[in-house]
Write an enzyme that holds these catalytic residues in place. Sequence first.
Site: not given
Ligand code: SF4
Length: 481
Positions: A28, A55, A129-130, A261, A267, A308, A370-371, A407, A458, A461
């Site tokens: 979002c 979005g 957003n989240g 994040c 990306y 990207s 590529d990202d 994620c 974070c 992933c």
């Molecule tokens: Fe971002 Fe990956 Fe953490 Fe999700 S898990 S918030 S995509 S860094």
Amino acid sequence: MRNNIFSDKHTTRSERVFLKEDVLKDNCGIFGIYSKKQDVAHLTFLGLQSLQHRGQEGAGIVVSNGKKTKSIRNLGLVTSVFNEENLKTLKGYIAIGHTRYSTTGGNTLNNVQPVILNFKNDDFAVSFNGNIVNSNQLSKTLKRVNFCSTTDTEVIAHIIKETPGNTWEEKISKSFYYLKGAFSISAMSRKKLFAFRDPDGFRPLVLGKINNEYVVCSETCALDTVEAQYIRDIKPGELVTIDDHGLKSTQLISSKKQSFCVFEYVYLSRPDSILNDQLVHQVRQRSGEILSYESPVAADLVVAIPDSGTSAALGYSKASGIPYGEVLIKNRYIGRTFIQPEQITREMGVKMKFNPLKKIIKGKRIIIIDDSIVRGTTIKKIIEILKKCGAEKIHIRVCSPPIKYSCYYGVDTPDRKRLIANKKSVEEIRKYIGADSLKYLSLDGLVQATQLKKNILCHACFTGKYSVPIDNNFRKNIFEK
Ligand code: SF4
């Protein structure tokens, strides 16, 4: 309602991920403005257009003139939901807006935001957003509520409404302790604009000024569009209230840890946005440079998967001395087609999206930047296309580590078992996609490119280290929605 190959509400979340693209998607974009000097609806429309990349399934704007609110929401792109005529009907001095991509709840009109609730002769609207990881538990506490949508946003709005407090600020402040997960929110009552962010600060949220009045939004690119000046990021755990008296900031929770994040840099965000004082384009360029030092290879041309990978490809080219070039031309309108999902094959999807420059490709050793690689289906197809065009070698360099985990904090990823790096080693992925070599950027390299400390980012992933715990029911449910 738009005609879009991806708008079929009967497709599952995972199918939609494939159908959209073989990439992770943010869910979002949010925008809010308090201004007595500007046309707030028009500026919100422009802001949302700048946040369209966050979005594309639906868009909405709510406006208040201090006495009542009015809203327009619909499925589709911002430009298909709004026009000059309907924007003129949104009169007032406070507005919030939203562009939606669903990570929870289907793509239906009821799920388009902002969500609006009526309470004691006032209205309360929320753009979110989240992802709230305890939304199931929270919705069970709202026994008397008849939900109109299947989104977290409606749960958040009702939790705030039901939380004891004499003012919306008090209600928001107290409800902060119930909401777990990732949330960047712009909200409004008839007389006030609010912006607040979860204590980990997963998703971005920035504050800007326009003629001494205030704007909040997901990314600074939207501030640039409405000619607002970037002031600062809304801090993790902070509530900002804007009304006739100006701006008031309250630090509701002082977070010891942060989890911004890192994928926003890879990306999700636009390259012209500034996140944590870092221009995304420069972070991507640095990630390309670092990748070239970590994984050099002899080649004739460095190319990007448009768009990207462009900033990172420029960085790789600069650091390696190998010329940057283009070999794939992107059809920018592919997302808006009348073809139905069942008519489209994976191969057709890629070919409709990218057309190769055959004359340039023939006989060349090409490095593709590529990202990220999610399932590997798109990059596999692109390599096939380039090899058919006579490329001598194809080397893939990826500007992020292998994505091995899903994620749960607001980015649409497939179930873990569908992530290629969860199932295969790097060498197995190389063979599957048909590349001559495949290398990923290290996590330390990615962190270095952000110029931020690792412990404020974070990276779950890539590492599986989730800073906000995820219970098993939530894990299961999110992939069934
Ligand atoms: Fe971002 Fe990956 Fe953490 Fe999700 S898990 S918030 S995509 S860094």
